[in-house]
Design an enzyme around this catalytic site. Sequence first.
Site, PDB file in Angstrom:
ATOM      1  N   LEU A 132      86.953  50.649  41.950  1.00 16.32           N
ATOM      2  CA  LEU A 132      86.505  51.118  40.643  1.00 16.32           C
ATOM      3  C   LEU A 132      87.481  50.705  39.546  1.00 16.32           C
ATOM      4  O   LEU A 132      88.695  50.844  39.687  1.00 16.32           O
ATOM      5  CB  LEU A 132      86.404  52.643  40.670  1.00 16.32           C
ATOM      6  CG  LEU A 132      86.104  53.324  39.331  1.00 16.32           C
ATOM      7  CD1 LEU A 132      84.638  53.151  38.968  1.00 16.32           C
ATOM      8  CD2 LEU A 132      86.476  54.800  39.386  1.00 16.32           C
TER       9      LEU A 132
ATOM     10  N   PRO B 252      90.974  54.343  42.481  1.00 17.97           N
ATOM     11  CA  PRO B 252      90.569  53.259  41.578  1.00 17.97           C
ATOM     12  C   PRO B 252      91.512  52.075  41.636  1.00 17.97           C
ATOM     13  O   PRO B 252      92.624  52.160  42.152  1.00 17.97           O
ATOM     14  CB  PRO B 252      90.590  53.933  40.193  1.00 17.97           C
ATOM     15  CG  PRO B 252      91.509  55.087  40.340  1.00 17.97           C
ATOM     16  CD  PRO B 252      91.362  55.567  41.761  1.00 17.97           C
ATOM     17  N   CYS B 253      91.053  50.961  41.083  1.00 19.10           N
ATOM     18  CA  CYS B 253      91.793  49.708  41.130  1.00 19.10           C
ATOM     19  C   CYS B 253      93.214  49.856  40.601  1.00 19.10           C
ATOM     20  O   CYS B 253      94.159  49.315  41.168  1.00 19.10           O
ATOM     21  CB  CYS B 253      91.042  48.649  40.317  1.00 19.10           C
ATOM     22  SG  CYS B 253      91.923  47.099  40.076  1.00 19.10           S
ATOM     23  N   PHE B 254      93.370  50.584  39.490  1.00 16.11           N
ATOM     24  CA  PHE B 254      94.677  50.666  38.857  1.00 16.11           C
ATOM     25  C   PHE B 254      95.542  51.792  39.406  1.00 16.11           C
ATOM     26  O   PHE B 254      96.524  52.181  38.778  1.00 16.11           O
ATOM     27  CB  PHE B 254      94.522  50.763  37.336  1.00 16.11           C
ATOM     28  CG  PHE B 254      94.337  49.419  36.693  1.00 16.11           C
ATOM     29  CD1 PHE B 254      95.424  48.667  36.275  1.00 16.11           C
ATOM     30  CD2 PHE B 254      93.073  48.884  36.527  1.00 16.11           C
ATOM     31  CE1 PHE B 254      95.261  47.414  35.706  1.00 16.11           C
ATOM     32  CE2 PHE B 254      92.896  47.630  35.951  1.00 16.11           C
ATOM     33  CZ  PHE B 254      93.996  46.897  35.540  1.00 16.11           C
TER      34      PHE B 254
ATOM     35  N   LYS C  81     100.811  48.344  37.780  1.00 16.24           N
ATOM     36  CA  LYS C  81      99.814  47.274  37.681  1.00 16.24           C
ATOM     37  C   LYS C  81      99.455  46.986  36.228  1.00 16.24           C
ATOM     38  O   LYS C  81      99.173  47.897  35.450  1.00 16.24           O
ATOM     39  CB  LYS C  81      98.561  47.642  38.469  1.00 16.24           C
ATOM     40  CG  LYS C  81      97.500  46.537  38.472  1.00 16.24           C
ATOM     41  CD  LYS C  81      96.242  46.923  39.233  1.00 16.24           C
ATOM     42  CE  LYS C  81      96.465  46.924  40.717  1.00 16.24           C
ATOM     43  NZ  LYS C  81      95.180  47.008  41.469  1.00 16.24           N
TER      44      LYS C  81
END
Length: 274
Positions: free
Chosen positions: A80, A141-143, A157
Amino acid sequence: MKTWHLIVEPEPLAGPLNMAVDEHLFDLAASSGRTFLRFYQWLRPTASLGYGQDAAKVVDTGFCRAHGIDIVRRMTGGKLVLHDREVTYSVASADVSIFSDNLRDSYRLISQALLIGLERLGLAARLAETSPPAYAKGTMPCFAFPARDEIEIGGRKIVGSAQKRTGTLFLQHGSIPLEKDEALLASVSRPGESAESLGMTSLSEALSRPVDFDAAVGPLIQGFADLFGAVFERYDLDPAGKEAVRSLASSKYASDDWTFRRPATPSSSPSSSR
């Protein structure tokens, strides 16, 4: 020198249109052998799901609907992402004389071009070496963390990217936050991430000054030129291309059947990384 087609979107677009343009460029790269580099923004805050994710497990749809946050599903895999106040890039190509014929090597090449662009902005970024096991296997989530070969600054990140590959043909796109809102990302995410658990930064935070889209895109373009020796030719979709994008956005990316479908089995998921 190779000539690449460059698209810098003049205005933010809605999530379904952004995803449809990227898929259209993927198709053009397949049929023409050309390489496309695109930079774009989002009309509204938008949560994007990876191709194989189960929406019910990763995004709070009720919160999103109540707060005007759109939800789309990408053609690439990964986790996400909340797209808001960011630079988003995409690269579509099947040219193995520029890129490797495998996912990891082409992913690293694009990351290296982004590193050069970030350096031109005044940032000392690097590629992450490993992914935390809980992040790699979980629904965060991605981050939440930098994954292997993603770009970090001080362990936080700064770029999250994903790639879909079919043979030598690929699309890679990614998110570079101009500003961050960890509290909003935590609220959008399921099953209830805390803002303190998210390991992200933004261009404005890392540089200790405001950075807007236009200020960031120029150095990032130059990073691709420096690494690949590319010459850029501005590209605009013709009327037929624009109609194809509108049709794809309406029929696929704005459709609940696509966005909230049951996740595919691993064997049918696209080759992807984030």
